[in-house]
Design an enzyme around this catalytic site. Structure first.
Site, PDB file in Angstrom:
ATOM      1  N   LYS A  52       0.878  -1.166   0.000  1.00  0.00           N
ATOM      2  CA  LYS A  52       0.000   0.000   0.000  1.00  0.00           C
ATOM      3  C   LYS A  52       0.917   1.218   0.000  1.00  0.00           C
ATOM      4  CE  LYS A  52      -3.224   2.774   2.604  1.00  0.00           C
ATOM      5  NZ  LYS A  52      -3.748   3.099   3.943  1.00  0.00           N
ATOM      6  N   ASN A  65      -9.604   1.423   9.535  1.00  0.00           N
ATOM      7  CA  ASN A  65      -8.705   1.254  10.659  1.00  0.00           C
ATOM      8  C   ASN A  65      -9.233   1.966  11.898  1.00  0.00           C
ATOM      9  OD1 ASN A  65      -5.055   1.382  11.088  1.00  0.00           O
ATOM     10  ND2 ASN A  65      -6.636   0.875  12.513  1.00  0.00           N
ATOM     11  N   ALA A  97      -9.541   5.525   3.850  1.00  0.00           N
ATOM     12  CA  ALA A  97      -9.404   6.706   4.710  1.00  0.00           C
ATOM     13  C   ALA A  97     -10.710   7.479   4.826  1.00  0.00           C
ATOM     14  CB  ALA A  97      -8.302   7.644   4.242  1.00  0.00           C
ATOM     15  N   GLY A 113      -8.354   9.175   9.410  1.00  0.00           N
ATOM     16  CA  GLY A 113      -8.710   9.293  10.814  1.00  0.00           C
ATOM     17  C   GLY A 113      -9.779  10.317  11.121  1.00  0.00           C
TER      18      GLY A 113
END
Length: 269
Positions: A103, A213, A191, A164
Site C-alpha cells: 500500500k 482502521n 481513509a 482518521g
C-alpha cells in the site's frame, strides 16, 4: 453474505474472499486486534513497517501475531513524505514480509495527510517496474488516476476523507465520476470512513472494497464494530448488485390509484 451477492474481489489476479480490508494500528491490545480481525472476516490486513519497528523485538512479536491470523499482509509506507523514502520502505517491507504487495503512501501535508500525487506517481512507477503490486493511496482526481494506471497500478485506493477524520465520503460526485471512468478497475475507498453507514454508501456506489482502521480500532467495542462493518459492506454490495432505485425530485405513489372506487370524495353524486 446474502444469496447472489459476489463476496470476493480480485486484486492483481488473486481472489480475496472479503471486501473489507482492516488496518492494524491503534488497537488497545493484541488480543483485541486478533478478535476484531476475526469478527470482520477480513482477509487482508495492512501493516506499517515504520510504525511497528519491524526489526525490533516488538516488531517480531507483531509479525508473529499477524501470521497467526492467517491473513494476507499488506505492508504500507505510512509516514513517508518523498518518493525515495516510500520506495525504500516498500523494498524493506517486501524483504521482511515476503510479499510484492504494498500500500503506497506519499504524504504531502501533515494536517490533512493528503497524498502527494506527484511523488505518488513517481514512486508507483519505480515500484511497478521493480515487480511490486502497488495499491496507491490517492485522491479522487481523475488525472492522477490515469497517471497511476499508466505507471502500472491495477488497483486504486482513493480517500473518502482525510485519514482518521471519520467524515465519510466528502466528495460523492467525484467518487461516482471515478467509478464511471474506470468501471472494470478495482477501486477501494481508503481513509475517512467513520461509521458502518459510510462503508455501505461506498459499496452502494459500486466500489469494490473499503479499508477501515481508526473507526474500528478506536471504537468503544472494536470487536462489535468490526462485525458491524462486515455486515454494512455486505449490505451495501447487495444493494448495488440488486440495482438501486434512481432518486426523484418529486413524490411517486407506491400504491397505484387506477381502479380506486372513490376517486374524489368531494364530487356531487
Amino acid at each position: 453474505m446474502p444469496d447472489g451477492v459476489t463476496d470476493s474481489v480480485t486484486f492483481y489476479g488473486e481472489a480475496i474472499g472479503s471486501r473489507l480490508l482492516l488496518g492494524s494500528a491503534q488497537y488497545p491490545s493484541p488480543e483485541v486486534l486478533t478478535k476484531a480481525v476475526r469478527a470482520s472476516g477480513a482477509e487482508i490486513v495492512t501493516v506499517s513497517l515504520r510504525r511497528e519497528g519491524a526489526r525490533s523485538d516488538r516488531g517480531a512479536r507483531f509479525w508473529e501475531l499477524i501470521q497467526s491470523l492467517g491473513v494476507r499482509v499488506l505492508p504500507n509506507t505510512a509516514g513517508c513524505k518523498t518518493a525515495k523514502e516510500a520506495i525504500t520502505t516498500a523494498q524493506m517491507g517486501r524483504e521482511l514480509f515476503g510479499t510484492p504487495w504494498v500500500k503506497l503512501e506519499v504524504i504531502a501535508d501533515d494536517d490533512t495527510l493528503q497524498p502527494d500525487l506527484f511523488g505518488l506517481v513517481e514512486a508507483a512507477r519505480v515500484l511497478a517496474d521493480d515487480g511490486f503490486c502497488v495499491f496507491p493511496y490517492t485522491t479522487e482526481d481523475l488525472g492522477a488516476a490515469e497517471r497511476l494506471i499508466d505507471a502500472g497500478c491495477d488497483v486504486l485506493m482513493p480517500w473518502g476523507a482525510p485519514i482518521g477524520s471519520g467524515a465519510g465520503l466528502n466528495n460523492v460526485f467525484a467518487l461516482k465520476a471515478l467509478r464511471a471512468r474506470f468501471p472494470d478497475l478495482p477501486l477501494v475507498i481508503d481513509a475517512g470512513i467513520g461509521a458502518p453507514s459510510h462503508a455501505a454508501q461506498a459499496m452502494e456506489l459500486g466500489y469494490d472494497a473499503v479499508l477501515i482502521n481508526t473507526a474500528v480500532a478506536k471504537a468503544g467495542d472494536p470487536v462489535r464494530m468490526a462485525a458491524a462493518f462486515a455486515k454494512a459492506v455486505a449490505a451495501g454490495r447487495a444493494g448495488f448488485e440488486a440495482g438501486l432505485m434512481e432518486p426523484r425530485d418529486m413524490a411517486a405513489p407506491s400504491t397505484p390509484v387506477a381502479g380506486t372506487p372513490f376517486r374524489n370524495l368531494g364530487e356531487a353524486t
